[in-house]
Design an enzyme around this catalytic site. Structure first.
Site, PDB file in Angstrom:
ATOM      1  CB  SER A 110      27.584  78.105  93.913  1.00  0.00           C
ATOM      2  OG  SER A 110      28.952  78.399  93.698  1.00  0.00           O
ATOM      3  CG  HIS A 124      32.293  83.646  93.061  1.00  0.00           C
ATOM      4  ND1 HIS A 124      32.283  84.407  94.220  1.00  0.00           N
ATOM      5  CD2 HIS A 124      31.815  82.433  93.401  1.00  0.00           C
ATOM      6  CE1 HIS A 124      31.834  83.673  95.218  1.00  0.00           C
ATOM      7  NE2 HIS A 124      31.533  82.469  94.755  1.00  0.00           N
ATOM      8  CB  THR A 127      22.941  84.132  97.961  1.00  0.00           C
ATOM      9  OG1 THR A 127      22.090  83.539  96.971  1.00  0.00           O
ATOM     10  CG2 THR A 127      23.409  85.496  97.465  1.00  0.00           C
ATOM     11  N   GLY A 271      30.593  65.412 101.159  1.00  0.00           N
ATOM     12  CA  GLY A 271      30.177  64.371 100.236  1.00  0.00           C
ATOM     13  C   GLY A 271      29.311  64.821  99.083  1.00  0.00           C
TER      14      GLY A 271
END
Length: 288
Positions: A110, A124, A127, A271
């Site tokens: 990312s 931005h 994948t 988380g």
């Protein structure tokens, strides 16, 4: 013995990591050749771990460089059990078997870049591959977010993505461009957050090799789509009014990522390291 899907997951995670390494190297090289008004930026790399279950990744962030005011390039490979909200969201999307078995695995890259020069577009890209016991799929895309739009930059970005898509499916570009236009729309502002790109999710044609090849093509297209724009605009003169427009546009970007972005919601609900999840937020923004 390693199962077929174990092997495929290992290959996908390694490729996402390798793409991350190449982009980090390309961005640091761009810094070396950028306007010499500031020291050339370098990435700070931090290992991340999930609060629950297993896995983690690398968070790579550069701040205050010559070209990039803030850029993050994250890679992750995580696994565990979906929280009830995430499990319910996937069930609503029709993921087979997720109601009874909430185990998952995911890996991806990312990237979000916020630029020093207001004429250089923010961008931005991500994948990823996702697996549950009942299904696997790919997702991702890339979109351009200029505060000052140049038609030739938009045309170059989209032409590069179109070429990557067309090599894998005659209708892929039109389909995934339309998806990006819809996905990156900010309903409460009544406008898109940028000039679009491509976006896809839940991609499983039944041919893992073909779907992975297309996902790689989208990732590989990123540097040739974006780097010429960053190189062209980073040395361009800008005014206080240009900077003001940039900060206001960044406010739109922050609103979208905090309110609507699927990846942000998933990362926080499962988380993952909050700093890595929120890496996409700009260093400075402004609201009218």
């Amino acid at each position: 013995m390693e199962s077929l899907m174990d092997h495929e997951r290992r290959i996908a995670a390694a490729w996402f990591r390798e793409l991350r390494d190449r982009i980090v190297a390309a961005f640091e090289s761009l810094e070396d050749h950028g306007p010499a008004t500031l020291p050339a930026g370098r990435f700070e790399v931090t290992s991340t771990r999930r609060d629950t279950d297993g896995g983690g990744g690398l968070m790579s962030v550069m701040r205050g460089g010559r070209v990039f005011e803030k850029v993050g390039v994250n890679w992750s490979e995580v696994h565990g059990t979906l929280a009830p909200r995430a499990q319910a969201a996937m069930a609503s999307r029709g993921v087979p078997g997720i109601d009874s078995d909430p185990r998952f695995w995911a890996s991806g890259i990312s990237l979000v870049a916020h630029m020093q020069n207001p004429h250089a577009p923010a961008v931005h890209m991500n994948t990823r591959m996702f697996w549950t016991p009942g299904a696997w799929w790919f997702g991702g895309g890339s979109d351009l977010n200029p505060c000052i739009e140049y038609a030739e930059d938009t045309a170059h970005f989209h032409a590069t993505l179109r070429a990557a898509c067309d090599a894998h499916g005659a209708g892929y570009y039109d389909r995934f461009k339309a998806w990006a236009d819809d996905y990156f729309f900010i309903p409460h502002r009544g406008r898109a957050r940028g000039v679009g790109g491509v976006f896809f999710d839940d991609l499983n044609t039944g041919d893992w090799q073909a779907d992975f090849a297309f996902t790689r093509a989208v990732g590989e297209a990123f540097l040739p789509a974006f780097m010429p724009l960053a190189e062209r605009r980073s040395g361009q003169a800008w005014t206080d009014a240009d900077r003001d427009a940039q900060l206001i546009h960044r406010g739109l970007y922050a609103e979208y990522n905090l309110v609507y972005d699927r990846g942000t919601k998933f990362g926080l609900e499962t988380g993952h390291d909050a700093n890595a999840v929120l890496m996409s937020l700009p260093p400075l923004a402004k609201w009218i």
